[in-house]
Design a protein around this motif. Structure first.
Motif, PDB file in Angstrom:
ATOM      1  N   ASP A 112     -61.807  21.385   7.965  1.00 34.28           N
ATOM      2  CA  ASP A 112     -62.672  20.257   8.362  1.00 34.28           C
ATOM      3  C   ASP A 112     -62.592  19.082   7.389  1.00 34.28           C
ATOM      4  OD1 ASP A 112     -64.498  19.076  10.112  1.00 34.28           O
ATOM      5  OD2 ASP A 112     -66.244  19.839   9.042  1.00 34.28           O
ATOM      6  N   SER A 113     -61.479  18.973   6.666  1.00 33.91           N
ATOM      7  CA  SER A 113     -61.266  17.816   5.778  1.00 33.91           C
ATOM      8  C   SER A 113     -60.549  16.717   6.555  1.00 33.91           C
ATOM      9  CB  SER A 113     -60.340  18.175   4.619  1.00 33.91           C
ATOM     10  OG  SER A 113     -60.849  19.202   3.852  1.00 33.91           O
ATOM     11  N   ASN A 114     -60.597  15.504   6.000  1.00 29.77           N
ATOM     12  CA  ASN A 114     -59.672  14.475   6.472  1.00 29.77           C
ATOM     13  C   ASN A 114     -58.252  14.961   6.177  1.00 29.77           C
ATOM     14  OD1 ASN A 114     -61.970  13.077   7.061  1.00 29.77           O
ATOM     15  ND2 ASN A 114     -61.740  11.577   5.408  1.00 29.77           N
ATOM     16  N   ARG A 115     -57.295  14.459   6.972  1.00 36.02           N
ATOM     17  CA  ARG A 115     -55.962  15.075   6.956  1.00 36.02           C
ATOM     18  C   ARG A 115     -55.229  14.863   5.627  1.00 36.02           C
ATOM     19  NH1 ARG A 115     -53.408  17.463  10.892  1.00 36.02           N
ATOM     20  NH2 ARG A 115     -51.133  17.487  11.112  1.00 36.02           N
ATOM     21  N   SER A 116     -55.169  13.591   5.198  1.00 40.32           N
ATOM     22  CA  SER A 116     -54.397  13.273   4.003  1.00 40.32           C
ATOM     23  C   SER A 116     -55.108  13.798   2.751  1.00 40.32           C
ATOM     24  CB  SER A 116     -54.231  11.751   3.907  1.00 40.32           C
ATOM     25  OG  SER A 116     -53.589  11.421   2.714  1.00 40.32           O
ATOM     26  N   CYS A 117     -54.388  14.561   1.933  1.00 41.72           N
ATOM     27  CA  CYS A 117     -54.916  15.092   0.678  1.00 41.72           C
ATOM     28  C   CYS A 117     -56.044  16.112   0.877  1.00 41.72           C
ATOM     29  CB  CYS A 117     -55.409  13.982  -0.257  1.00 41.72           C
ATOM     30  SG  CYS A 117     -54.173  12.752  -0.609  1.00 41.72           S
ATOM     31  N   GLY A 118     -56.204  16.614   2.061  1.00 41.56           N
ATOM     32  CA  GLY A 118     -57.186  17.677   2.267  1.00 41.56           C
ATOM     33  C   GLY A 118     -56.649  19.010   1.788  1.00 41.56           C
ATOM     34  N   SER A 166     -72.543  13.158   7.741  1.00 42.43           N
ATOM     35  CA  SER A 166     -71.699  14.162   8.416  1.00 42.43           C
ATOM     36  C   SER A 166     -70.408  14.459   7.682  1.00 42.43           C
ATOM     37  CB  SER A 166     -71.371  13.663   9.835  1.00 42.43           C
ATOM     38  OG  SER A 166     -72.565  13.370  10.535  1.00 42.43           O
ATOM     39  N   ASP A 167     -70.325  14.098   6.423  1.00 38.04           N
ATOM     40  CA  ASP A 167     -69.073  14.320   5.688  1.00 38.04           C
ATOM     41  C   ASP A 167     -68.942  15.774   5.236  1.00 38.04           C
ATOM     42  OD1 ASP A 167     -67.884  11.581   5.466  1.00 38.04           O
ATOM     43  OD2 ASP A 167     -69.882  11.195   4.652  1.00 38.04           O
ATOM     44  N   HIS A 168     -67.714  16.102   4.943  1.00 42.84           N
ATOM     45  CA  HIS A 168     -67.450  17.466   4.467  1.00 42.84           C
ATOM     46  C   HIS A 168     -66.492  17.408   3.280  1.00 42.84           C
ATOM     47  CE1 HIS A 168     -67.987  21.644   6.434  1.00 42.84           C
ATOM     48  NE2 HIS A 168     -68.420  21.583   5.207  1.00 42.84           N
ATOM     49  N   GLY A 221     -70.868  18.860   6.473  1.00 40.85           N
ATOM     50  CA  GLY A 221     -70.125  18.594   7.703  1.00 40.85           C
ATOM     51  C   GLY A 221     -71.054  18.046   8.779  1.00 40.85           C
ATOM     52  N   SER A 222     -70.550  18.012   9.980  1.00 39.68           N
ATOM     53  CA  SER A 222     -71.360  17.442  11.072  1.00 39.68           C
ATOM     54  C   SER A 222     -72.545  18.342  11.396  1.00 39.68           C
ATOM     55  CB  SER A 222     -70.518  17.293  12.329  1.00 39.68           C
ATOM     56  OG  SER A 222     -71.365  16.952  13.416  1.00 39.68           O
ATOM     57  N   SER A 231     -73.326  13.575   2.054  1.00 40.36           N
ATOM     58  CA  SER A 231     -72.839  12.273   1.576  1.00 40.36           C
ATOM     59  C   SER A 231     -73.501  11.843   0.270  1.00 40.36           C
ATOM     60  CB  SER A 231     -73.053  11.210   2.654  1.00 40.36           C
ATOM     61  OG  SER A 231     -72.614  11.713   3.903  1.00 40.36           O
ATOM     62  N   LEU A 232     -74.596  12.498  -0.112  1.00 43.39           N
ATOM     63  CA  LEU A 232     -75.190  12.191  -1.422  1.00 43.39           C
ATOM     64  C   LEU A 232     -74.215  12.508  -2.549  1.00 43.39           C
ATOM     65  CD1 LEU A 232     -78.839  13.518  -0.934  1.00 43.39           C
ATOM     66  CD2 LEU A 232     -78.040  11.150  -0.853  1.00 43.39           C
ATOM     67  N   LEU A 233     -73.262  13.382  -2.257  1.00 45.96           N
ATOM     68  CA  LEU A 233     -72.283  13.728  -3.293  1.00 45.96           C
ATOM     69  C   LEU A 233     -71.472  12.512  -3.722  1.00 45.96           C
ATOM     70  CD1 LEU A 233     -71.076  17.116  -1.817  1.00 45.96           C
ATOM     71  CD2 LEU A 233     -72.544  16.782  -3.814  1.00 45.96           C
ATOM     72  N   PHE A 234     -71.335  11.543  -2.816  1.00 48.69           N
ATOM     73  CA  PHE A 234     -70.592  10.340  -3.207  1.00 48.69           C
ATOM     74  C   PHE A 234     -71.377   9.551  -4.262  1.00 48.69           C
ATOM     75  CE2 PHE A 234     -69.013  10.596   1.399  1.00 48.69           C
ATOM     76  CZ  PHE A 234     -67.971  11.428   1.051  1.00 48.69           C
ATOM     77  N   LEU A 235     -72.697   9.608  -4.202  1.00 51.67           N
ATOM     78  CA  LEU A 235     -73.505   8.917  -5.210  1.00 51.67           C
ATOM     79  C   LEU A 235     -73.327   9.536  -6.589  1.00 51.67           C
ATOM     80  CD1 LEU A 235     -75.156   8.139  -2.519  1.00 51.67           C
ATOM     81  CD2 LEU A 235     -77.058   7.811  -4.064  1.00 51.67           C
ATOM     82  N   VAL A 236     -73.080  10.826  -6.624  1.00 50.80           N
ATOM     83  CA  VAL A 236     -73.072  11.526  -7.917  1.00 50.80           C
ATOM     84  C   VAL A 236     -71.667  12.004  -8.305  1.00 50.80           C
ATOM     85  CG1 VAL A 236     -75.476  12.217  -7.691  1.00 50.80           C
ATOM     86  CG2 VAL A 236     -73.702  13.752  -6.852  1.00 50.80           C
ATOM     87  N   PHE A 237     -70.667  11.368  -7.733  1.00 51.01           N
ATOM     88  CA  PHE A 237     -69.295  11.747  -8.093  1.00 51.01           C
ATOM     89  C   PHE A 237     -69.062  11.545  -9.591  1.00 51.01           C
ATOM     90  CE2 PHE A 237     -64.627  11.823  -7.173  1.00 51.01           C
ATOM     91  CZ  PHE A 237     -64.639  12.998  -6.434  1.00 51.01           C
TER      92      PHE A 237
END
Lengths: 331, 319
Positions: free
Chosen positions: B257-263, B128-130, B118-119, B82-88
């Motif tokens: 293991d992505s969320n469904r939409s746009c995975g 736990s994001d992927h 992932g988890s 989830s640190l990747l969200f900080l550095v997007f």
């Protein structure tokens, strides 16, 4: 034809005056070309702030590196980029510094250590820290300079980068161009404490300087750059300056009232150009003005005469290894 | 030689550092080797190249970009996906865009390594994001190795690549061990791997789910001949290899293991439907739309793709 790089000329008062005039004239020309519609998308003019770019770059060597901002033309020119190729970039031509792929907000010339103007406020700070780290790793005595505005003082990533630079004593100079406004928000209502106080809190030597005075900026920058080059760690300059034009060229159409005509007139009294001209022998400024006019006329001719890019090549350079992504349609 | 996934990452970093003095590693707790892949690197290569960073993800990511722009070949280890969200911003808006925006004046040879994506069972919503599909969508070269050998080879190629590459090492793949009797070597990005040949259905499985797909394929072997297709690199995706597989099978199930939409699963289905041979409607198994993994183990598992779903999907496409 590309004109020669100009940065070597910053060693004398005449050279520095000429660069001030070149930046001023370049921006005036660019404003005309925005008005005529030749430049699309608009620009963030640097008019009024020229002493900062010229004073700082006069303290640098050719191998030193800079990161710039959305208001970057002055930094790019003062570090030696060819005005004709910068103008061609603004016009989206293949002869531009970035082959028309970057435009005003991303102008770069890596061969001159110009790691790019940047469209995100504060983003250049940590990139310059990385360049400074790289130079030290390579055993080179190059210095990196990060230019940013007062608006960037409220970007967390910039404050984080102060910490990294100070912890690791990296050869980087942070140059805050405080022009009083983050777009329309006055710095007085946005920055708690002071700019220099923020740097000083990290143990970074910080100085406030008259950003309308090229020689004062040069002197302060030289001190900080010399210290950084000698292993003394980062420095911070707050250059108090002012932009005479709007935040960007769209502002002319918008009739905004965030600053008064009196305030602008007061700051025009401190215009860096007459101050720099006053240091020159009689008649020299006028000669330099004429040579800049000629140079810019040639630059305009070069840029307007340059080729437009081929739409078939819109994805060129997306990947450094030449990977071609899938097209947006298979029909 | 018995090789664990984490040890393979460690070997890849060690070999890259030994081979090229421009390679360096940034990250949190990497000197101690807390996540595993950087174990012992500090002792061998020193603090000049193995840089323990303060908890300033945005600044040290951009700093690595600055280093990459000026002759270094940095690797950043992110301890938590989830640190990747900080550095997007730093990765997508800066690193990915420099090559095009500068008209090809520079590449950004930066590698981001995410060991434990992932988890991880019990680390809840913010650990736990992927998000590999996000980066593939944004256009960053995106790699999700399933095995130790692939982890070694793909990380080596990522580090050697002139563009930014992000390498997801799924937490659920980290326990995988292989008996390696071959020489470890770089594996080119963009090349899929068929782990198991089959003639009825192609299962495209991403990362750790390759192992689930192989187990289910074995189990169902008496009734369905399943081909297990591991893209290994999600961007650029090996579309020709998928087309060739579907020429053989004509049926497609994706487990992702992505969320469904746009995975990435959605993209595989769309591309197959537009351009490839399909004799039955394809299926995909993903996390639900907009998933936040809940803490309780039963809830955490309930939202991840699982083998029952794969069995059902395989039988459905055979009808």
């Amino acid at each position: 034809m590309t004109s020669p790089a100009d940065s070597a000329g910053l060693g004398s008062p005449a050279g520095r005056y000429r660069m001030l005039r070149l930046i001023r004239g370049f921006e005036e020309l660019a404003l005309d070309l925005v008005r005529s519609g030749a430049i699309t998308g608009g620009i963030h003019p640097y008019i009024g702030q020229e002493a900062v770019a010229v004073g700082v770059c006069a303290a640098l060597r050719p191998q030193d590196r800079i990161t710039s901002t959305h208001r970057g033309h002055g930094h790019v020119l003062a570090k030696g980029a060819a005005p004709d190729r910068l103008l061609a970039e603004l016009l989206g031509r293949t002869s531009g510094l970035n082959q028309g792929r970057g435009g005003s907000m991303h102008a770069a010339d890596f061969s001159l250590g110009i790691l790019g103007a940047n469209g995100i406020v504060g983003a250049g700070g940590p990139i310059a820290v990385g360049a400074a780290w790289s130079a030290r790793q390579a055993g080179e005595d190059r210095v990196a300079v990060a230019f940013f505005g007062d608006g960037a003082l409220n970007q967390g990533v910039l404050l984080e980068s102060f910490n990294l630079a100070a912890m690791w004593q990296l050869p980087v100079l942070f140059v805050c161009e405080n022009n009083g406004y983050a777009t329309t928000l006055p710095a007085a209502t946005a920055v708690a404490g002071s700019a220099t106080g923020r740097a000083a809190a990290f143990g970074i030597p910080a100085a406030e300087v008259d950003g309308m005075d090229t020689e004062a900026v040069r002197s302060a920058a030289t001190e900080a750059v010399t210290r950084a080059r000698g292993g003394g760690g980062p420095g911070f300059l707050e250059c108090r300056t002012y932009r005479f034009e709007g935040h960007h060229t769209m502002e002319r159409l918008m009739k905004l009232h965030y600053r008064t005509a009196e305030e602008i007139a007061d700051w025009r009294e401190h215009d860096p150009l007459p101050r720099a001209a006053a240091l020159l022998p009689d008649g020299l400024a006028a000669k330099l003005d004429a040579s800049v006019r000629e140079q810019l006329a040639a630059a305009e001719q070069f840029a307007l005469g340059s080729e437009h890019p081929d739409p078939e090549r819109a994805l060129d350079h997306l990947y450094a290894d030449g990977l071609r992504p899938r097209a947006g349609s298979t029909a | 030689m018995r090789l664990s996934y984490t040890k393979a990452l460690n070997r890849a970093l060690t070999d890259a550092l030994a081979e090229d003095p421009a390679v360096c590693v940034f990250g949190e707790d990497i000197g101690a080797g807390m996540a595993g892949p950087t174990l012992n690197l500090l002792d061998r290569f020193g603090p000049g190249r193995i840089v323990d960073t303060p908890l300033s993800e945005q600044a040290f990511t951009s700093m690595a970009i600055g280093a990459a722009l000026t002759g270094r070949r940095p690797v950043i280890e992110f301890q938590i996906p989830s640190l990747l969200f900080l550095v997007f911003e730093q990765l997508v808006n800066q690193a990915h865009k420099f090559s095009l925006m500068t008209g090809g004046q520079t590449g950004v040879p930066l590698t981001c390594l995410v060991p434990g994506s992932g988890s991880r069972d019990g680390w809840a919503g913010q650990h736990s994001d992927h998000p590999y599909s996000l980066f593939a969508h944004a256009g960053m070269k995106t790699v999700v190795p399933a095995t130790p050998t692939d982890a070694y080879g793909l990380l080596r190629s990522a580090i050697a690549d002139p563009d930014p590459v992000i390498v997801f090492a799924p937490a659920a793949a980290l326990p995988v061990r292989e008996t390696v009797t071959w020489e470890l070597a770089p594996i080119p990005l963009g090349c899929a791997r068929i782990h198991r040949e089959g003639t009825d259905v192609t299962v495209v499985a991403v990362g750790h789910l390759v192992h689930d797909a192989l187990a289910v394929a074995e189990e169902l072997a008496p009734e369905i001949s399943v081909e297990v297709f591991d893209p290994r690199t999600l961007h650029p995706f090996d579309w020709p290899a998928l087309a060739a597989s579907l020429e053989r099978t004509g049926r497609l199930v994706v487990i992702d293991d992505s969320n469904r939409s746009c995975g990435i699963g959605a993209e595989v289905l769309a591309t197959a439907a537009e351009e490839m041979r399909l004799v039955a409607p394809p299926r995909r198994i993903t996390r639900p739309d907009g998933t936040v993994l809940p803490f309780a183990p039963q809830l955490d598992r309930a939202l991840q793709p699982h083998r029952d779903q794969l069995r059902r999907a395989l039988r459905a496409v055979m009808k």
